[in-house]
Design a protein around this motif. Structure first.
Motif, mmCIF file in Angstrom:
data_model
loop_
_atom_site.group_PDB
_atom_site.id
_atom_site.type_symbol
_atom_site.label_atom_id
_atom_site.label_comp_id
_atom_site.label_asym_id
_atom_site.label_seq_id
_atom_site.Cartn_x
_atom_site.Cartn_y
_atom_site.Cartn_z
ATOM 1 N N GLY A 138 0.812 -1.215 0.000
ATOM 2 C CA GLY A 138 0.000 0.000 0.000
ATOM 3 C C GLY A 138 0.841 1.260 0.000
ATOM 4 O O GLY A 138 0.522 2.238 -0.678
ATOM 5 N N VAL A 139 1.940 1.242 0.748
ATOM 6 C CA VAL A 139 2.832 2.408 0.815
ATOM 7 C C VAL A 139 3.445 2.675 -0.554
ATOM 8 O O VAL A 139 3.471 3.816 -1.018
ATOM 9 C CB VAL A 139 3.935 2.187 1.882
ATOM 10 N N ARG A 140 3.916 1.639 -1.206
ATOM 11 C CA ARG A 140 4.522 1.807 -2.540
ATOM 12 C C ARG A 140 3.510 2.397 -3.522
ATOM 13 O O ARG A 140 3.834 3.288 -4.308
ATOM 14 C CB ARG A 140 5.062 0.481 -3.054
ATOM 15 N N LYS A 141 2.282 1.919 -3.454
ATOM 16 C CA LYS A 141 1.227 2.426 -4.332
ATOM 17 C C LYS A 141 1.007 3.921 -4.095
ATOM 18 O O LYS A 141 0.919 4.703 -5.047
ATOM 19 C CB LYS A 141 -0.066 1.645 -4.083
ATOM 20 N N VAL A 142 0.950 4.336 -2.832
ATOM 21 C CA VAL A 142 0.755 5.752 -2.495
ATOM 22 C C VAL A 142 1.928 6.592 -2.995
ATOM 23 O O VAL A 142 1.737 7.662 -3.581
ATOM 24 C CB VAL A 142 0.564 5.931 -0.968
ATOM 25 N N LEU A 143 3.152 6.116 -2.779
ATOM 26 C CA LEU A 143 4.335 6.866 -3.205
ATOM 27 C C LEU A 143 4.335 7.076 -4.720
ATOM 28 O O LEU A 143 4.650 8.166 -5.203
ATOM 29 C CB LEU A 143 5.608 6.142 -2.768
ATOM 30 N N LEU A 144 3.964 6.042 -5.456
ATOM 31 C CA LEU A 144 3.925 6.155 -6.915
ATOM 32 C C LEU A 144 2.790 7.073 -7.370
ATOM 33 O O LEU A 144 2.946 7.830 -8.332
ATOM 34 C CB LEU A 144 3.809 4.770 -7.554
ATOM 35 N N GLU A 182 2.528 14.453 5.653
ATOM 36 C CA GLU A 182 1.099 14.422 5.989
ATOM 37 C C GLU A 182 0.282 13.740 4.899
ATOM 38 O O GLU A 182 -0.658 13.001 5.192
ATOM 39 C CB GLU A 182 0.596 15.841 6.249
ATOM 40 N N THR A 183 0.651 13.952 3.646
ATOM 41 C CA THR A 183 -0.074 13.329 2.537
ATOM 42 C C THR A 183 0.122 11.816 2.541
ATOM 43 O O THR A 183 -0.843 11.056 2.408
ATOM 44 C CB THR A 183 0.383 13.929 1.192
ATOM 45 N N ILE A 184 1.359 11.366 2.720
ATOM 46 C CA ILE A 184 1.638 9.921 2.770
ATOM 47 C C ILE A 184 0.919 9.295 3.957
ATOM 48 O O ILE A 184 0.265 8.258 3.833
ATOM 49 C CB ILE A 184 3.159 9.658 2.841
ATOM 50 N N LYS A 228 -2.906 9.186 3.230
ATOM 51 C CA LYS A 228 -3.302 8.265 2.156
ATOM 52 C C LYS A 228 -3.069 6.795 2.515
ATOM 53 O O LYS A 228 -3.784 5.930 2.028
ATOM 54 C CB LYS A 228 -2.581 8.613 0.857
ATOM 55 N N THR A 229 -2.074 6.512 3.350
ATOM 56 C CA THR A 229 -1.853 5.116 3.745
ATOM 57 C C THR A 229 -2.871 4.673 4.788
ATOM 58 O O THR A 229 -3.183 3.490 4.865
ATOM 59 C CB THR A 229 -0.428 4.881 4.283
ATOM 60 N N ALA A 230 -3.384 5.603 5.574
ATOM 61 C CA ALA A 230 -4.454 5.338 6.553
ATOM 62 C C ALA A 230 -4.192 4.074 7.373
ATOM 63 O O ALA A 230 -5.028 3.187 7.452
ATOM 64 C CB ALA A 230 -5.801 5.260 5.846
ATOM 65 N N VAL A 265 2.737 15.291 -7.367
ATOM 66 C CA VAL A 265 1.779 16.044 -6.563
ATOM 67 C C VAL A 265 2.518 17.084 -5.724
ATOM 68 O O VAL A 265 3.490 16.764 -5.046
ATOM 69 C CB VAL A 265 0.981 15.087 -5.647
ATOM 70 N N TYR A 266 2.026 18.321 -5.801
ATOM 71 C CA TYR A 266 2.553 19.422 -4.992
ATOM 72 C C TYR A 266 1.400 20.023 -4.211
ATOM 73 O O TYR A 266 0.262 20.010 -4.671
ATOM 74 C CB TYR A 266 3.179 20.508 -5.875
ATOM 75 N N GLY A 267 1.712 20.577 -3.054
ATOM 76 C CA GLY A 267 0.700 21.248 -2.259
ATOM 77 C C GLY A 267 0.563 22.693 -2.683
ATOM 78 O O GLY A 267 1.293 23.172 -3.556
ATOM 79 N N PRO A 268 -0.361 23.419 -2.054
ATOM 80 C CA PRO A 268 -0.489 24.842 -2.355
ATOM 81 C C PRO A 268 0.814 25.568 -2.001
ATOM 82 O O PRO A 268 1.485 25.185 -1.035
ATOM 83 C CB PRO A 268 -1.631 25.307 -1.459
ATOM 84 N N PRO A 269 1.188 26.586 -2.762
ATOM 85 C CA PRO A 269 2.466 27.278 -2.527
ATOM 86 C C PRO A 269 2.649 27.801 -1.100
ATOM 87 O O PRO A 269 3.773 27.912 -0.630
ATOM 88 C CB PRO A 269 2.442 28.426 -3.531
#
Length: 143
Positions: free
Chosen positions: A48-54, A133-135, A138-140, A86-90
């Motif tokens: 699952g982690v690899r999937k999120v990273l990709l 925070e995103t990783i 998303k991995t939850a 993927v990038y966050g807001p500036p």
């Protein structure tokens, strides 16, 4: 006297699982983020982690079965490649290059309990915070 076939005991199944690589998990060091703690089997977690990273567009290099080294290209470099990073807001993520390590470790003294350690190796702290925070979300793992 003939031997009877029986289903493997829990101890035998656990030993077999450990021989599959879980014994190579490092021991967690440092502060614990409770949202990255899991009791799921390590191979399932890392899949699952690899999937999120990709999905985030990170370059992923497998250092070991439970340790990945990742690079997110800077926003400037990525604009040339037209990739799907993927990038966050500036205001939260300047979009700088970030290098990080994502490793599944075991918690000492707690059987079958693991921590996903996401460590910044190089890069802007705010960009790293956005990725962390995103990783994590998303991995939850804690759900």
């Amino acid at each position: 006297m003939t031997a009877t076939l029986s289903s493997p005991s829990l101890l035998q199944r656990k030993a077999s699982f450990l021989n599959g690589g879980a014994e190579y998990l490092g021991i967690h060091r440092g502060a614990i983020d409770t949202t990255t703690i899991t009791t799921k089997p390590p191979p399932i977690v890392m899949e699952g982690v690899r999937k999120v990273l990709l999905e985030l567009g990170l370059q992923v290099q497998e250092e070991s079965r439970y340790n990945y080294r990742c690079i997110r290209a800077s926003r400037k470099a990525e604009s040339d490649d037209s990739g799907s990073v993927v990038y966050g807001p500036p205001t939260e993520d300047p979009g700088d290059e970030v290098r990080l390590s994502v490793e599944l470790t075991r918690l000492e003294g707690l059987n079958d309990t693991y921590s996903l350690d996401i460590r910044r190796l190089r890069g802007n702290l705010r960009s790293y915070k956005f990725l962390y925070e995103t990783i994590r979300d998303k991995t939850a793992l804690s759900r």
